[in-house]
Design a protein around this motif. Structure first.
Motif, PDB file in Angstrom:
ATOM      1  N   TRP A 102       0.826  -1.206   0.000  1.00  0.00           N
ATOM      2  CA  TRP A 102       0.000   0.000   0.000  1.00  0.00           C
ATOM      3  C   TRP A 102       0.860   1.256   0.000  1.00  0.00           C
ATOM      4  CZ3 TRP A 102      -1.736   3.301   4.384  1.00  0.00           C
ATOM      5  CH2 TRP A 102      -2.737   4.198   3.995  1.00  0.00           C
ATOM      6  N   ILE A 103       1.910   1.281   0.837  1.00  0.00           N
ATOM      7  CA  ILE A 103       2.786   2.443   0.917  1.00  0.00           C
ATOM      8  C   ILE A 103       3.637   2.567  -0.340  1.00  0.00           C
ATOM      9  CG2 ILE A 103       4.775   3.427   2.129  1.00  0.00           C
ATOM     10  CD1 ILE A 103       2.163   3.771   3.613  1.00  0.00           C
ATOM     11  N   GLY A 104       4.080   1.433  -0.871  1.00  0.00           N
ATOM     12  CA  GLY A 104       5.007   1.422  -1.999  1.00  0.00           C
ATOM     13  C   GLY A 104       6.347   0.903  -1.534  1.00  0.00           C
ATOM     14  N   PRO A 105       6.876  -0.126  -2.193  1.00  0.00           N
ATOM     15  CA  PRO A 105       8.095  -0.768  -1.700  1.00  0.00           C
ATOM     16  C   PRO A 105       9.330   0.117  -1.824  1.00  0.00           C
ATOM     17  CG  PRO A 105       7.488  -1.656  -3.843  1.00  0.00           C
ATOM     18  CD  PRO A 105       6.374  -0.744  -3.421  1.00  0.00           C
ATOM     19  N   THR A 106      10.060   0.218  -0.730  1.00  0.00           N
ATOM     20  CA  THR A 106      11.378   0.837  -0.695  1.00  0.00           C
ATOM     21  C   THR A 106      12.334  -0.206  -0.125  1.00  0.00           C
ATOM     22  OG1 THR A 106      11.100   1.687   1.552  1.00  0.00           O
ATOM     23  CG2 THR A 106      10.373   3.107  -0.258  1.00  0.00           C
ATOM     24  N   LEU A 154      21.969   3.218  -1.705  1.00  0.00           N
ATOM     25  CA  LEU A 154      22.456   3.570  -0.373  1.00  0.00           C
ATOM     26  C   LEU A 154      21.445   3.206   0.711  1.00  0.00           C
ATOM     27  CD1 LEU A 154      24.702   4.926   1.293  1.00  0.00           C
ATOM     28  CD2 LEU A 154      23.491   7.100   0.979  1.00  0.00           C
ATOM     29  N   SER A 155      20.164   3.383   0.419  1.00  0.00           N
ATOM     30  CA  SER A 155      19.137   3.033   1.400  1.00  0.00           C
ATOM     31  C   SER A 155      19.182   1.546   1.730  1.00  0.00           C
ATOM     32  CB  SER A 155      17.751   3.409   0.858  1.00  0.00           C
ATOM     33  OG  SER A 155      16.734   2.975   1.738  1.00  0.00           O
ATOM     34  N   PHE A 156      19.344   0.706   0.702  1.00  0.00           N
ATOM     35  CA  PHE A 156      19.457  -0.741   0.918  1.00  0.00           C
ATOM     36  C   PHE A 156      20.690  -1.052   1.763  1.00  0.00           C
ATOM     37  CE2 PHE A 156      21.133  -4.887  -0.163  1.00  0.00           C
ATOM     38  CZ  PHE A 156      20.020  -5.715  -0.166  1.00  0.00           C
ATOM     39  N   GLN A 157      21.819  -0.461   1.404  1.00  0.00           N
ATOM     40  CA  GLN A 157      23.072  -0.743   2.107  1.00  0.00           C
ATOM     41  C   GLN A 157      22.985  -0.343   3.579  1.00  0.00           C
ATOM     42  OE1 GLN A 157      25.718   1.547  -0.311  1.00  0.00           O
ATOM     43  NE2 GLN A 157      25.766   0.056  -1.988  1.00  0.00           N
ATOM     44  N   LEU A 158      22.513   0.865   3.852  1.00  0.00           N
ATOM     45  CA  LEU A 158      22.448   1.339   5.231  1.00  0.00           C
ATOM     46  C   LEU A 158      21.408   0.570   6.039  1.00  0.00           C
ATOM     47  CD1 LEU A 158      22.777   5.216   4.797  1.00  0.00           C
ATOM     48  CD2 LEU A 158      24.500   3.600   5.599  1.00  0.00           C
ATOM     49  N   SER A 159      20.317   0.165   5.391  1.00  0.00           N
ATOM     50  CA  SER A 159      19.284  -0.592   6.100  1.00  0.00           C
ATOM     51  C   SER A 159      19.839  -1.894   6.649  1.00  0.00           C
ATOM     52  CB  SER A 159      18.107  -0.862   5.150  1.00  0.00           C
ATOM     53  OG  SER A 159      17.106  -1.619   5.795  1.00  0.00           O
ATOM     54  N   PRO A 206      31.217   4.452   7.342  1.00  0.00           N
ATOM     55  CA  PRO A 206      31.973   4.781   6.118  1.00  0.00           C
ATOM     56  C   PRO A 206      31.073   5.187   4.955  1.00  0.00           C
ATOM     57  CG  PRO A 206      32.796   2.760   7.124  1.00  0.00           C
ATOM     58  CD  PRO A 206      31.520   3.091   7.817  1.00  0.00           C
ATOM     59  N   TRP A 207      29.911   4.548   4.854  1.00  0.00           N
ATOM     60  CA  TRP A 207      28.990   4.869   3.760  1.00  0.00           C
ATOM     61  C   TRP A 207      28.368   6.246   3.967  1.00  0.00           C
ATOM     62  CZ3 TRP A 207      30.295   0.129   5.242  1.00  0.00           C
ATOM     63  CH2 TRP A 207      30.508  -0.845   4.265  1.00  0.00           C
ATOM     64  N   VAL A 208      28.032   6.588   5.214  1.00  0.00           N
ATOM     65  CA  VAL A 208      27.460   7.902   5.513  1.00  0.00           C
ATOM     66  C   VAL A 208      28.470   9.005   5.222  1.00  0.00           C
ATOM     67  CG1 VAL A 208      26.601   9.388   7.373  1.00  0.00           C
ATOM     68  CG2 VAL A 208      25.836   7.015   7.220  1.00  0.00           C
TER      69      VAL A 208
END
Length: 276
Positions: A102-106, A154-159, A206-208
């Motif tokens: 419903w929200i939309g996959p992230t 980046l969102s996938f990696q940090l998650s 390091p990613w941030v």
């Protein structure tokens, strides 16, 4: 959430979303409304300044729907359906995916939905609670099978990095900090909370740094105060949104408490953003 999915099929996804959004922000100031839209619906359009403030305070993750938001929603479903016994975990699993669709996959929301659904199904069939690291690996494998390009997101990696940091370092340190102390001992809560928050921050450091060029060193401390507020705002916002979608006159009832909590979170983000 299941009710929303059923109505969505009948009247159109955007129509339901519009009604939920209108009820969610009723009676709120502009920044409070933007915050609640991000926390509950994952909508961050027009919230550039708000996102910058939360990022500077180390609270950017609160505006990205993830395990915190879905965990609160799934927990509420589990409590409401407690009398159904093991069957309720099937509904928790279904509601997790329903919310994500419903929200939309992230990346972060997909990970949280996959983990919640896997845990719910495992408990429902009597296999017990699955191992956390295995569940993370299952979510990553399933997600990358469907969207291999997310490996470089980046969102996938940090998650995943932040969650693995919590499992590998934060959780053991939190258990050690609370050993021999009562769960009600504020020192155990403070030490455990700092350990978990710091581990999540360090894992993706390091990613941030590479992506943003700066790090909020007081982020773990600010998170200690922010997470309880966000944890209360998510179910309150969902309740207000769904209540208003079903019975519009009732939608504005929770506006007062929501405004107070949202204002406190915004104020905390402002203070955090001014720290070095």
């Amino acid at each position: 959430v299941l009710w929303v999915e059923a109505v969505t099929e009948a009247s159109g996804r955007e129509g339901v979303r519009d009604r939920v959004r209108a009820s969610l922000v009723r009676g709120l100031a502009r920044d409070e409304a933007r915050l609640m839209r991000a926390l509950v619906l994952g909508e961050r359009e027009g919230a550039g300044e708000l996102r910058s403030r939360f990022a500077a305070a180390g609270l950017a993750h609160l505006l990205a729907l993830s395990g915190l938001h879905l965990g609160v929603a799934a927990g509420a479903v589990g409590l409401l359906l407690a009398r159904l016994g093991p069957l309720r975990w099937l509904l928790v699993a279904a509601s997790a995916w329903g919310f994500a669709v419903w929200i939309g996959p992230t990346p972060s929301l997909t990970r949280a939905a996959a983990m919640t659904a896997a845990a719910g199904l495992s408990v429902a069939v009597g296999a017990g609670r699955p191992h956390a690291t295995a569940t993370v690996a299952l979510a990553a494998a399933g997600t990358l099978a469907a969207r291999p390009d997310w490996l470089f997101d980046l969102s996938f990696q940090l998650s995943y990095l932040s969650l693995l940091g919590i499992l590998a370092l934060g959780a053991p340190l939190a258990r050690r900090a609370s050993r021999g102390r009562s769960p009600r001992d504020p020192r155990a809560w403070l030490a455990g909370g700092l350990a978990v928050s710091a581990a999540a921050t360090l894992a993706g450091l390091p990613w941030v740094v590479s992506a943003f060029g700066e790090v909020p060193p007081f982020g773990p401390l600010v998170n200690l105060a922010a997470l309880p507020l966000a944890g209360a705002l998510v179910p309150a916002g969902l309740t207000a949104g769904l209540l208003g979608a079903v019975a519009p006159p009732l939608g504005g009832l929770p506006a007062g408490p929501i405004s107070l909590a949202a204002g406190a979170l915004l104020g905390l983000a402002e203070i955090g953003s001014r720290l070095p």
